[in-house]
Design a protein around this motif. Structure first.
Motif, short mmCIF file in Angstrom:
data_model
loop_
_atom_site.label_atom_id
_atom_site.label_comp_id
_atom_site.label_asym_id
_atom_site.label_seq_id
_atom_site.Cartn_x
_atom_site.Cartn_y
_atom_site.Cartn_z
N GLU A 50 0.82 -1.21 0.00
CA GLU A 50 0.00 0.00 0.00
C GLU A 50 0.86 1.27 0.00
O GLU A 50 0.42 2.33 0.44
N VAL A 52 2.72 4.64 -1.06
CA VAL A 52 2.48 5.82 -1.90
C VAL A 52 3.75 6.66 -1.89
O VAL A 52 4.19 7.10 -0.83
N ARG A 235 0.46 11.96 -4.95
CA ARG A 235 -0.94 12.21 -4.59
C ARG A 235 -1.50 13.40 -5.36
O ARG A 235 -2.60 13.35 -5.91
N ASN A 245 -10.44 10.00 -3.29
CA ASN A 245 -9.58 9.08 -2.55
C ASN A 245 -9.74 7.65 -3.06
O ASN A 245 -8.75 6.91 -3.16
N ASP A 246 -10.97 7.25 -3.38
CA ASP A 246 -11.19 5.90 -3.89
C ASP A 246 -10.46 5.71 -5.21
O ASP A 246 -9.84 4.67 -5.45
N LEU A 249 -6.71 5.25 -4.58
CA LEU A 249 -6.37 3.91 -4.07
C LEU A 249 -6.42 2.87 -5.19
O LEU A 249 -5.58 1.96 -5.23
N LYS A 250 -7.37 3.00 -6.09
CA LYS A 250 -7.45 2.05 -7.20
C LYS A 250 -6.25 2.19 -8.14
O LYS A 250 -5.69 1.18 -8.59
N ARG A 252 -3.30 3.42 -7.26
CA ARG A 252 -2.15 2.93 -6.49
C ARG A 252 -2.05 1.41 -6.55
O ARG A 252 -0.97 0.85 -6.80
N ASP A 253 -3.17 0.73 -6.33
CA ASP A 253 -3.15 -0.73 -6.31
C ASP A 253 -2.83 -1.31 -7.69
O ASP A 253 -2.08 -2.30 -7.80
N ARG A 266 -8.34 -5.08 -8.78
CA ARG A 266 -9.32 -4.32 -8.02
C ARG A 266 -10.19 -3.50 -8.95
O ARG A 266 -9.68 -2.84 -9.84
#
Length: 266
Positions: A50, A52, A235, A245-246, A249-250, A252-253, A266
């Motif tokens: 996770e 960043v 970011r 934010n969602d 995260l998607k 990033r993953d 994901r």
């Protein structure tokens, strides 16, 4: 009185029908598994960190990004094994790698890695294959163009959507009333006019062409002197694309998964 022979015959027919139905279901499932193999991961995947910013993927080899024509083609040998491992269209991998190299030359302080572009491409349109229809996926044609062209919904202020009146007279998105997001990296006309860049050597930035779209995304991410090697810079860059934010995260993953040489799920 019912003939025993006739009764037996009806039973066989019913059993045969059931068997044929089962065979048909199996065939349909097999076809679906084949058709959507990139979305169905047939191996155990490692957990994605996770971090960043996400880890940096294997860098593309140096090529002459100032050369004529579609310079991303020079990355074919590098891109193919990555495409095989991640289920990304090889043309998209080449486009992301080409954009990284151009960004490294044009904006060296940006430190943009191709897998961040790939993370965005995955979330936005599954690398130019999203059509909104489950059983009718799109593709990139031999010229790297989204087929069919990807045009989003009208941004008319409906619940969940921004209100953006037309800014291009429908030139790019075909809508002279409202703007729509376009192409593999989903740019609205106003943003395309500001950041759009040619990367396939035809001197015509096209939001539907994956090389152009990837470089334009790099231009947007690297704008304002951002350094994507820092948490704050990464970011800020992704939030410049989508203030969610969602979404971050998607991306990033997906980017982290590609750095590990595995598909995004994901």
């Amino acid at each position: 009185m019912t003939s025993p022979r006739r009764a037996a015959g009806c039973g066989i027919a019913a059993i045969t029908a059931v068997v044929l139905a089962i065979i048909l279901v199996i065939a349909i499932v097999a076809w679906a598994l084949s058709a959507f193999a990139p979305a169905i991961v047939p191996r155990n995947l490692q957990p994605v960190p996770e971090d960043v910013p996400p880890a940096v993927a294997e860098a593309p080899p140096l090529i002459d990004v100032h050369g004529p024509g579609r310079t991303s083609d020079q990355l074919a040998q590098w891109a193919q094994p990555i495409a095989d491992a991640t289920y990304i269209d090889p043309q998209a991998v080449r486009a992301y790698g080409n954009a990284e190299l151009i960004a490294r030359d044009a904006w060296p302080e940006c430190n943009l890695a191709w897998n961040t572009l790939a993370g965005i491409g995955w979330v936005e349109t599954r690398h130019g294959t999203y059509t909104g229809r489950t059983w009718d996926q799109g593709k990139l044609d031999d010229e790297g163009l989204a087929e069919p062209p990807i045009i989003g919904v009208p941004l008319d202020g409906s619940p969940g959507f921004a209100h953006i009146p037309d800014t291009d007279n429908g030139e790019w998105d075909g809508d002279s009333e409202y703007d729509r997001a376009m192409g593999p990296m989903q740019f609205i006309p106003e943003s395309w006019r500001r950041y759009g860049r040619d990367a396939n050597g035809d001197n015509d930035p096209d939001p539907q062409q994956i090389d152009d779209a990837a470089l334009t995304a790099a231009n947007l991410l690297c704008a304002d002197g951002r350094d994507l090697s820092t948490p704050e810079g990464w970011r800020d860059a992704v939030f410049a694309y989508n203030q969610s934010n969602d979404y971050l995260l998607k991306v990033r993953d997906a980017a982290g998964a590609y750095a590990m040489g595995q598909p995004a799920v994901r």
